[in-house]
Design a protein around this motif. Sequence first.
Motif, PDB file in Angstrom:
ATOM      1  N   ALA A   8      84.154  46.190  60.224  1.00 45.67           N
ATOM      2  CA  ALA A   8      83.626  46.020  58.994  1.00 45.67           C
ATOM      3  C   ALA A   8      84.227  47.059  57.818  1.00 45.67           C
ATOM      4  O   ALA A   8      84.715  46.100  56.797  1.00 45.67           O
ATOM      5  N   LYS A   9      84.476  48.031  58.084  1.00 46.63           N
ATOM      6  CA  LYS A   9      85.087  49.199  57.108  1.00 46.63           C
ATOM      7  C   LYS A   9      86.771  48.776  57.068  1.00 46.63           C
ATOM      8  O   LYS A   9      87.130  48.911  56.156  1.00 46.63           O
ATOM      9  N   LEU A  10      87.308  48.191  57.975  1.00 52.23           N
ATOM     10  CA  LEU A  10      88.516  47.983  58.042  1.00 52.23           C
ATOM     11  C   LEU A  10      88.859  46.531  56.998  1.00 52.23           C
ATOM     12  O   LEU A  10      89.853  46.653  56.331  1.00 52.23           O
ATOM     13  N   GLN A  11      87.892  45.693  57.238  1.00 51.90           N
ATOM     14  CA  GLN A  11      87.984  44.630  56.400  1.00 51.90           C
ATOM     15  C   GLN A  11      87.893  44.944  54.802  1.00 51.90           C
ATOM     16  O   GLN A  11      88.649  44.258  54.160  1.00 51.90           O
ATOM     17  N   ALA A  12      86.801  45.797  54.712  1.00 50.20           N
ATOM     18  CA  ALA A  12      86.427  46.025  53.242  1.00 50.20           C
ATOM     19  C   ALA A  12      87.635  46.994  52.728  1.00 50.20           C
ATOM     20  O   ALA A  12      87.775  46.769  51.357  1.00 50.20           O
ATOM     21  N   ALA A  13      88.540  47.612  53.280  1.00 48.94           N
ATOM     22  CA  ALA A  13      89.223  48.639  53.014  1.00 48.94           C
ATOM     23  C   ALA A  13      90.731  47.937  52.803  1.00 48.94           C
ATOM     24  O   ALA A  13      90.947  47.552  53.743  1.00 48.94           O
ATOM     25  N   SER A  14      91.304  47.874  51.628  1.00 47.66           N
ATOM     26  CA  SER A  14      92.528  47.416  51.897  1.00 47.66           C
ATOM     27  C   SER A  14      93.758  48.612  51.908  1.00 47.66           C
ATOM     28  O   SER A  14      93.607  49.505  51.192  1.00 47.66           O
ATOM     29  N   GLY A  15      94.282  48.422  52.816  1.00 46.59           N
ATOM     30  CA  GLY A  15      95.306  49.557  53.385  1.00 46.59           C
ATOM     31  C   GLY A  15      94.571  50.561  54.161  1.00 46.59           C
ATOM     32  O   GLY A  15      95.014  51.691  54.253  1.00 46.59           O
ATOM     33  N   GLY A  16      93.441  50.248  54.878  1.00 41.72           N
ATOM     34  CA  GLY A  16      92.601  51.329  55.714  1.00 41.72           C
ATOM     35  C   GLY A  16      93.289  51.349  57.132  1.00 41.72           C
ATOM     36  O   GLY A  16      93.996  50.385  57.477  1.00 41.72           O
ATOM     37  N   LYS A  17      93.081  52.431  57.770  1.00 44.62           N
ATOM     38  CA  LYS A  17      93.577  52.462  58.829  1.00 44.62           C
ATOM     39  C   LYS A  17      92.559  53.380  59.946  1.00 44.62           C
ATOM     40  O   LYS A  17      92.019  54.382  59.447  1.00 44.62           O
ATOM     41  N   LEU A  18      92.400  53.009  61.164  1.00 46.03           N
ATOM     42  CA  LEU A  18      91.613  53.716  62.277  1.00 46.03           C
ATOM     43  C   LEU A  18      92.363  55.192  62.363  1.00 46.03           C
ATOM     44  O   LEU A  18      93.685  55.138  62.575  1.00 46.03           O
ATOM     45  N   ILE A  19      91.646  56.092  62.621  1.00 42.22           N
ATOM     46  CA  ILE A  19      91.966  57.373  63.209  1.00 42.22           C
ATOM     47  C   ILE A  19      91.075  57.848  64.293  1.00 42.22           C
ATOM     48  O   ILE A  19      89.789  57.703  64.243  1.00 42.22           O
ATOM     49  N   ALA A  20      91.782  58.210  65.420  1.00 40.01           N
ATOM     50  CA  ALA A  20      90.934  58.832  66.686  1.00 40.01           C
ATOM     51  C   ALA A  20      91.246  59.982  66.794  1.00 40.01           C
ATOM     52  O   ALA A  20      90.562  61.096  65.984  1.00 40.01           O
TER      53      ALA A  20
END
Length: 281
Positions: A19-31
């Motif tokens: 959901a956070k990825l969908q909401a953010a334009s230009g978002g990226k996961l970080i581990a």
Amino acid sequence: MIPTAFDYQRANSIDDALAKLQAASGGKLIAGGHSLVPLMKLRLSEPTVLIDVARIPGLSGIREKDGKIEIGAGTTHSDVAGSALLRQVCPVVAETAAAIGDPQVRNRGTLGGSLAHADPAADYPAAMLALDAEIHMKGPKGWRKVKATDFFQGLFTVDLASDEIIAGVQFMPTKAAAYAKLHQRASHFAIVGVAAAVDVAGGVFRSARVGLTGATSHAVRLTAVEQALAGKPATTDTIAGASAAASVDDLNSDIHASDEYRRAMLMVFTRRALEAALARA
Ligand SMILES: Cc1cc2nc3c(=O)[nH]c(=O)nc-3n(C[C@H](O)[C@H](O)[C@H](O)COP(=O)(O)OP(=O)(O)OC[C@H]3O[C@@H](n4cnc5c(N)ncnc54)[C@H](O)[C@@H]3O)c2cc1C
């Protein structure tokens, strides 16, 4: 260099991360951040929002399920290296993880981050190919799984969309498998890394799977070697002959090793991985 400005959010579940990825334009996961942050510092990656998946409950862990081994994407390299279960039923995975980088890298870096990043010199891809692992991911359209052979597609390119999250991998536990690598002395990344898994019955190689990393743009199976082993006596002579068939097009050539050197080492490390796998059969 200093990264461009970004927001930080922490996900508490896979669906929350999606959901956070969908909401953010230009978002990226970080581990673990051990591949992404260096890219951000070089400004090769400029995410507007970092969505932290490192503390999602259930995204890490190693367990047996329906006769298979399942490793969560958020599992650190050091937890994989130290897994008593893996050491017992599928030691090649623990040994591959133990060969990654240094303690700092292993304590923060994760299996999912390594697979998604797909550095051509990363260690896990070779083992995932040799074990014929499945990578499980979820995106807006739901769950899907991809065989390792289809997952690694090119330089830093995998079958994973920017709006998907890797949940983990599954593979059959295989004792008769081993990983051998020639590593860069500073980073421990593979110059040539070969993982081999063999199936031996009645003194004959019924089949083998051999995964290669470090030598080309992305990890690949050495199918000519696999074919040269199938149906032949399970001996070191057979392995020596089959390893001589180890070759791939477009070998990398860089400051660490020329393509000629990689070509020579490809055969040496294929033989070593196969001999170690056979010793466990
Ligand atoms: C000094 C140094 C030495 C190293 N040596 C080695 C080595 O010898 N062998 C080796 O294999 N590696 C090595 N690495 C790389 C290391 O293993 C990284 O930790 C790993 O490649 C990335 O994992 P991460 O969790 O840090 O991912 P991150 O850096 O957090 O993310 C990397 C990429 O994966 C994506 N991502 C992360 N998690 C997920 C997920 N669950 N689903 C989908 N996408 C996701 C991110 O969006 C990003 O694009 C080294 C790194 C350093 C800094």
